[in-house]
Design a protein around this motif. Structure first.
Motif, PDB file in Angstrom:
ATOM      1  N   PHE A  60       0.830  -1.202   0.000  1.00 40.19           N
ATOM      2  CA  PHE A  60       0.000   0.000   0.000  1.00 40.19           C
ATOM      3  C   PHE A  60       0.867   1.256   0.000  1.00 40.19           C
ATOM      4  CE2 PHE A  60      -1.969   3.527   2.179  1.00 40.19           C
ATOM      5  CZ  PHE A  60      -3.130   3.685   1.437  1.00 40.19           C
ATOM      6  N   ILE A  61       1.864   1.300   0.894  1.00 34.30           N
ATOM      7  CA  ILE A  61       2.721   2.484   0.983  1.00 34.30           C
ATOM      8  C   ILE A  61       3.499   2.670  -0.306  1.00 34.30           C
ATOM      9  CG2 ILE A  61       4.584   3.585   2.261  1.00 34.30           C
ATOM     10  CD1 ILE A  61       2.005   3.468   3.788  1.00 34.30           C
ATOM     11  N   GLN A  62       3.919   1.569  -0.910  1.00 35.12           N
ATOM     12  CA  GLN A  62       4.630   1.646  -2.191  1.00 35.12           C
ATOM     13  C   GLN A  62       3.722   2.256  -3.262  1.00 35.12           C
ATOM     14  OE1 GLN A  62       5.443  -2.014  -4.612  1.00 35.12           O
ATOM     15  NE2 GLN A  62       7.574  -1.485  -4.199  1.00 35.12           N
ATOM     16  N   THR A  63       2.475   1.803  -3.300  1.00 39.35           N
ATOM     17  CA  THR A  63       1.516   2.341  -4.267  1.00 39.35           C
ATOM     18  C   THR A  63       1.257   3.816  -4.003  1.00 39.35           C
ATOM     19  OG1 THR A  63       0.444   0.186  -4.467  1.00 39.35           O
ATOM     20  CG2 THR A  63      -0.808   2.103  -5.214  1.00 39.35           C
ATOM     21  N   ILE A  67       1.786   6.934  -6.552  1.00 36.92           N
ATOM     22  CA  ILE A  67       0.718   7.872  -6.908  1.00 36.92           C
ATOM     23  C   ILE A  67       1.197   9.305  -6.701  1.00 36.92           C
ATOM     24  CG2 ILE A  67      -1.558   8.738  -6.230  1.00 36.92           C
ATOM     25  CD1 ILE A  67      -2.329   5.830  -5.624  1.00 36.92           C
ATOM     26  N   ILE A  68       1.885   9.551  -5.578  1.00 35.90           N
ATOM     27  CA  ILE A  68       2.433  10.880  -5.310  1.00 35.90           C
ATOM     28  C   ILE A  68       3.401  11.283  -6.419  1.00 35.90           C
ATOM     29  CG2 ILE A  68       3.967  12.199  -3.775  1.00 35.90           C
ATOM     30  CD1 ILE A  68       2.741  10.599  -1.437  1.00 35.90           C
ATOM     31  N   GLY A  69       4.247  10.335  -6.829  1.00 33.87           N
ATOM     32  CA  GLY A  69       5.208  10.613  -7.902  1.00 33.87           C
ATOM     33  C   GLY A  69       4.509  10.947  -9.211  1.00 33.87           C
ATOM     34  N   ILE A  70       3.470  10.181  -9.557  1.00 30.32           N
ATOM     35  CA  ILE A  70       2.728  10.424 -10.801  1.00 30.32           C
ATOM     36  C   ILE A  70       2.036  11.784 -10.767  1.00 30.32           C
ATOM     37  CG2 ILE A  70       0.743   9.663 -12.176  1.00 30.32           C
ATOM     38  CD1 ILE A  70       1.499   6.777 -11.368  1.00 30.32           C
ATOM     39  N   LEU A  71       1.393  12.107  -9.643  1.00 35.70           N
ATOM     40  CA  LEU A  71       0.712  13.394  -9.517  1.00 35.70           C
ATOM     41  C   LEU A  71       1.703  14.554  -9.632  1.00 35.70           C
ATOM     42  CD1 LEU A  71      -1.832  12.651  -6.645  1.00 35.70           C
ATOM     43  CD2 LEU A  71      -2.308  12.900  -9.083  1.00 35.70           C
ATOM     44  N   LEU A  72       2.896  14.378  -9.054  1.00 39.51           N
ATOM     45  CA  LEU A  72       3.916  15.413  -9.141  1.00 39.51           C
ATOM     46  C   LEU A  72       4.374  15.607 -10.586  1.00 39.51           C
ATOM     47  CD1 LEU A  72       5.708  17.452  -7.731  1.00 39.51           C
ATOM     48  CD2 LEU A  72       7.311  15.614  -7.177  1.00 39.51           C
ATOM     49  N   ILE A  73       4.527  14.511 -11.310  1.00 43.75           N
ATOM     50  CA  ILE A  73       4.918  14.597 -12.726  1.00 43.75           C
ATOM     51  C   ILE A  73       3.844  15.329 -13.533  1.00 43.75           C
ATOM     52  CG2 ILE A  73       5.263  13.252 -14.835  1.00 43.75           C
ATOM     53  CD1 ILE A  73       6.620  11.118 -13.110  1.00 43.75           C
ATOM     54  N   TYR A  87      12.539  19.787 -13.579  1.00 43.10           N
ATOM     55  CA  TYR A  87      12.957  19.462 -12.221  1.00 43.10           C
ATOM     56  C   TYR A  87      11.822  18.776 -11.463  1.00 43.10           C
ATOM     57  CZ  TYR A  87      17.315  22.142 -12.447  1.00 43.10           C
ATOM     58  OH  TYR A  87      18.568  22.600 -12.759  1.00 43.10           O
ATOM     59  N   GLY A  88      10.600  19.332 -11.591  1.00 44.68           N
ATOM     60  CA  GLY A  88       9.446  18.747 -10.916  1.00 44.68           C
ATOM     61  C   GLY A  88       9.141  17.352 -11.408  1.00 44.68           C
ATOM     62  N   MET A  89       9.192  17.165 -12.736  1.00 43.65           N
ATOM     63  CA  MET A  89       8.939  15.842 -13.309  1.00 43.65           C
ATOM     64  C   MET A  89      10.028  14.860 -12.909  1.00 43.65           C
ATOM     65  SD  MET A  89       7.585  16.960 -17.109  1.00 43.65           S
ATOM     66  CE  MET A  89       7.326  15.254 -17.653  1.00 43.65           C
ATOM     67  N   GLY A  90      11.260  15.355 -12.811  1.00 42.36           N
ATOM     68  CA  GLY A  90      12.369  14.500 -12.382  1.00 42.36           C
ATOM     69  C   GLY A  90      12.207  14.041 -10.946  1.00 42.36           C
ATOM     70  N   ALA A  91      11.736  14.971 -10.083  1.00 45.91           N
ATOM     71  CA  ALA A  91      11.507  14.610  -8.683  1.00 45.91           C
ATOM     72  C   ALA A  91      10.425  13.543  -8.582  1.00 45.91           C
ATOM     73  CB  ALA A  91      11.108  15.848  -7.881  1.00 45.91           C
ATOM     74  N   GLY A  92       9.351  13.683  -9.374  1.00 49.39           N
ATOM     75  CA  GLY A  92       8.282  12.682  -9.376  1.00 49.39           C
ATOM     76  C   GLY A  92       8.771  11.324  -9.848  1.00 49.39           C
ATOM     77  N   ALA A  93       9.578  11.338 -10.927  1.00 56.92           N
ATOM     78  CA  ALA A  93      10.130  10.089 -11.444  1.00 56.92           C
ATOM     79  C   ALA A  93      11.058   9.439 -10.421  1.00 56.92           C
ATOM     80  CB  ALA A  93      10.880  10.344 -12.748  1.00 56.92           C
ATOM     81  N   GLY A  94      11.789  10.275  -9.692  1.00 56.74           N
ATOM     82  CA  GLY A  94      12.692   9.758  -8.656  1.00 56.74           C
ATOM     83  C   GLY A  94      11.937   9.057  -7.545  1.00 56.74           C
ATOM     84  N   ILE A  95      10.788   9.642  -7.137  1.00 52.64           N
ATOM     85  CA  ILE A  95       9.961   9.018  -6.103  1.00 52.64           C
ATOM     86  C   ILE A  95       9.473   7.645  -6.562  1.00 52.64           C
ATOM     87  CG2 ILE A  95       7.753   9.178  -4.882  1.00 52.64           C
ATOM     88  CD1 ILE A  95       8.115  12.214  -4.858  1.00 52.64           C
ATOM     89  N   ILE A  96       9.019   7.578  -7.818  1.00 52.27           N
ATOM     90  CA  ILE A  96       8.523   6.305  -8.353  1.00 52.27           C
ATOM     91  C   ILE A  96       9.638   5.260  -8.386  1.00 52.27           C
ATOM     92  CG2 ILE A  96       7.596   5.168 -10.410  1.00 52.27           C
ATOM     93  CD1 ILE A  96       6.176   7.822 -11.064  1.00 52.27           C
ATOM     94  N   ALA A  97      10.827   5.675  -8.820  1.00 54.78           N
ATOM     95  CA  ALA A  97      11.953   4.742  -8.912  1.00 54.78           C
ATOM     96  C   ALA A  97      12.374   4.253  -7.533  1.00 54.78           C
ATOM     97  CB  ALA A  97      13.126   5.413  -9.622  1.00 54.78           C
TER      98      ALA A  97
END
Length: 208
Positions: A60-63, A67-73, A87-97
């Protein structure tokens, strides 16, 4: 109260807000979504429960982090400009990774840091403050500060900043009502709750 109930009650808070403001169908949908999401938000603390013990699972926490990463992107792509967008999209992608490698508690912390960085890069105060909220929530016990008046006030500032940023009337009221509905739903006076909430933290640990 279970997570589905919090979601439903928060959504109703958004609907009531939209009816009071006589909003158009699109805005009504946005306000209902805001109420529902914020009706769940207090349980983002690491030991929180959205439905029984769902939140305690790593999946759940992983999901949630993803979701936070996708919304940020998405938000960075729509609202950002120039290097801020990337930069914002990179931060979101980093969270997902990172969400695929780190532990549950650290996942929330890193997600909060990513949102905070995204807010700084995009110069969005609400996003920056939301990052702080998530970071703090990743360290505090369940039903503590996210379930207090202090938590409501801090989130109210976030909601006000969000409404000012996207320019949709009612976001502040719907979001705050959704958040507050969660705390009311977790109070002792409801027979479904064995525990209450410590609304007066840090001044009192009395459960209401």
């Amino acid at each position: 109260m279970k997570g589905t109930s919090h979601l439903l009650v928060g959504g109703v808070a958004g609907l009531v807000t939209s009816n009071a403001l006589e909003t158009d169908p699109l805005t009504t949908g946005i306000l209902i979504a805001c109420g529902g999401i914020t009706g769940l938000l207090p349980d983002i603390d690491v030991d929180g429960t959205l439905s029984n013990k769902i939140t305690n699972t790593h999946k759940f926490i992983q999901t949630l982090a993803q979701i936070i990463g996708i919304l940020l992107i998405v938000y960075s792509f729509v609202e950002g400009s120039g290097t801020e967008k990337w930069y914002g999209m990179g931060a979101g992608a980093g969270i997902i990774a990172l969400s695929t490698f780190i532990t549950r508690r650290h996942m929330l912390t890193v997600s909060g840091v990513g949102v905070l960085i995204g807010g700084f890069m995009l110069q969005e105060n609400w996003l920056f403050l939301l990052g702080i909220y998530i970071i703090v929530a990743s360290f505090v016990p369940h039903r503590s500060y996210t379930h207090s008046i202090l938590g409501i006030v801090f989130f109210g500032v976030i909601a006000r900043q969000l409404e000012a940023s996207i320019g949709i009337e009612g976001i502040f009221i719907a979001s705050l009502a959704g958040y507050a509905s969660h705390l009311v739903g977790d109070m002792k006076f409801l027979p479904v709750n064995k525990r209450g909430v410590k609304l007066l933290l840090p001044f009192s640990k009395m459960e209401l």
